[in-house]
Design an enzyme around this catalytic site. Structure first.
Site, PDB file in Angstrom:
ATOM      1  N   GLU A  50       0.830  -1.259   0.042  1.00  7.83           N
ATOM      2  CA  GLU A  50       0.230  -0.016   0.050  1.00  7.83           C
ATOM      3  C   GLU A  50       0.790   1.221  -0.019  1.00  7.83           C
ATOM      4  O   GLU A  50       0.762   2.180  -0.839  1.00  7.83           O
ATOM      5  CB  GLU A  50      -0.966   0.021   1.210  1.00  7.83           C
ATOM      6  CG  GLU A  50      -1.891  -1.204   1.513  1.00  7.83           C
ATOM      7  CD  GLU A  50      -1.372  -2.517   1.966  1.00  7.83           C
ATOM      8  OE1 GLU A  50      -2.068  -3.216   2.678  1.00  7.83           O
ATOM      9  OE2 GLU A  50      -0.050  -2.735   1.945  1.00  7.83           O
ATOM     10  N   THR A 201      23.067 -36.085   4.211  1.00  7.44           N
ATOM     11  CA  THR A 201      23.419 -35.461   2.858  1.00  7.44           C
ATOM     12  C   THR A 201      24.645 -34.457   3.067  1.00  7.44           C
ATOM     13  O   THR A 201      25.281 -34.287   2.115  1.00  7.44           O
ATOM     14  CB  THR A 201      21.913 -34.577   2.271  1.00  7.44           C
ATOM     15  OG1 THR A 201      21.063 -35.393   2.152  1.00  7.44           O
ATOM     16  CG2 THR A 201      22.530 -33.689   1.289  1.00  7.44           C
ATOM     17  N   LYS A 305      16.062 -41.267   4.017  1.00  4.72           N
ATOM     18  CA  LYS A 305      16.063 -41.574   5.264  1.00  4.72           C
ATOM     19  C   LYS A 305      14.916 -40.601   5.967  1.00  4.72           C
ATOM     20  O   LYS A 305      13.987 -40.592   6.678  1.00  4.72           O
ATOM     21  CB  LYS A 305      17.149 -42.095   5.932  1.00  4.72           C
ATOM     22  CG  LYS A 305      17.624 -43.345   5.440  1.00  4.72           C
ATOM     23  CD  LYS A 305      18.907 -43.410   6.312  1.00  4.72           C
ATOM     24  CE  LYS A 305      19.820 -44.868   5.704  1.00  4.72           C
ATOM     25  NZ  LYS A 305      21.174 -44.803   6.664  1.00  4.72           N
TER      26      LYS A 305
END
Length: 377
Positions: A50, A201, A305
């Site tokens: 706005e 990972t 997993k």
């Protein structure tokens, strides 16, 4: 329809405004129906849609007195990082405000509409099933999730062969999908507040998990699920992310080891201990904590997993699945290690949300049935 223009503006804030909602605003002249101001929400701490639209009108030399403002989300009525947008609209003497959908933030939640009406401004709230209302809620699904459920919207990203393998048995996975799909995946990273992966990972691939393949005004935070604080101090994730943009790193563990914690925090990480069963991180508690840290959309890029753990606990809301036209046969890693199930009814039931080709691959967005019910409550 002016509200459609506001919706298009809101999409420009997709990767910009987190953790604030993506909002667009168009101001229409009362005399001849011209667009005299428009804008969208800026970075957190910057002006909202706005205010941007009002500034745009001023820069054009236009008076907004008596004009109509079309906004995709109820104007805020509280002091957060910026003053209330309601006050800006009232001070500008607009005559009418058309709002696509109400704000789920308990600090707003109808108060913005009431404040505008109390100032003598005509307020029109569009029906909840209108196209603009649905578009605004969809664009801000993570913000609505955090405000209503107090947890982020969890999107699990997977790249797999057509027969469901994410890697060969020897761990090789680069690259199952093509360059276009990888670039598209980075665009989805860019819209998230945080990217999450597991220690497996980190140890196997040593990834950066930042946004590199598309331009972005901000980097999502990085979340590591690391029960025993095994994240190497030399991990690449501690390096500066692409495009010189800073990010926060949150490491969730199940057992505190003061020396490891101190070393990781010296590298810039925040370590949070949330122990759960079997010496693992309490994933549900972690999501609640991330909600308190203003994470709207959580982009999960992990191994089979951790993916399986999220699915078993019912914590995945949406799958972002890239399928390559490739068969890899048996012996590889699947998308998620959960089960075995006893009946078909025990499976995770999904609803296709979008299916699109991306380069030579196929992108499927599928939602867990019922998980988006809060958008329509």
């Amino acid at each position: 329809m002016p509200i459609d223009g506001a919706s298009a503006l809101a999409r420009r804030a997709l990767t910009l405004s987190n953790p604030n909602p993506r909002v667009g605003c168009t101001i229409i002249s009362s005399s001849d129906g011209r667009v005299i101001g428009q804008g969208h929400t800026q970075q957190a701490g910057g002006p909202h849609a706005e205010v941007m639209a009002l500034r745009d009108a001023q820069a054009r030399g236009e008076s907004v007195e008596g004009a109509t403002a079309y906004v995709t989300l109820e104007p805020c009525s509280h002091h957060g990082r910026t003053p209330p947008c309601c006050d800006a609209l009232i001070a500008a003497h607009v005559a009418k405000v058309v709002v696509a959908t109400s704000d789920p933030n308990p600090l707003v939640a109808g108060r913005g509409l009431e404040r505008l009406r109390a100032a003598g401004i005509t307020v029109e709230l569009l029906p909840p099933d209108s196209e603009a209302a649905r578009a605004s809620r969809e664009l801000n699904i993570g913000f609505f999730s955090r405000m209503i459920r107090k947890t982020p919207w969890v999107r699990m990203k997977v790249a797999a062969s057509l027969d469901g393998s994410t890697a060969l048995g020897n761990g090789v996975s680069q690259w199952i999908t093509g360059e276009a799909a990888r670039t598209d995946g980075h665009a989805w990273r860019a819209r998230a507040c945080a990217v999450l992966t597991g220690i497996g990972t980190v140890l196997e691939d040593d990834p950066m998990l930042d946004v590199r393949l598309v331009d972005t005004p901000r980097q999502p935070h990085l979340v590591i699920v690391d029960s025993r604080l095994e994240t190497p101090l030399t991990a690449r994730l501690f390096g500066p992310p692409a495009q010189g943009l800073a990010r926060k790193i949150f490491i969730y563990c199940a057992v505190i080891e003061p020396q490891k914690q101190a070393a990781l925090e010296a590298r810039g990480a925040t370590v949070i201990c949330l122990p759960g069963p079997q010496g693992k991180v309490d994933l549900a508690a972690m999501l609640r904590d991330l909600g308190q840290r203003e994470v709207n959309e959580l982009h999960l890029e992990a191994g089979h997993k951790l993916n399986g753990s999220f699915i078993r606990e019912g914590l995945v809301d949406e799958l972002l699945l890239y399928l390559a036209p490739l068969l890899l046969g048996s012996g590889g890693h699947g998308m998620a290690g959960f089960g075995p199930l006893q009946t078909l009814d025990d499976g995770m039931k999904l609803a296709f949300h979008a299916i699109d080709p991306v380069g030579e691959d196929l992108r499927i967005v599928a939602r867990v049935r019922g998980h988006d019910a809060f958008l329509h409550a």
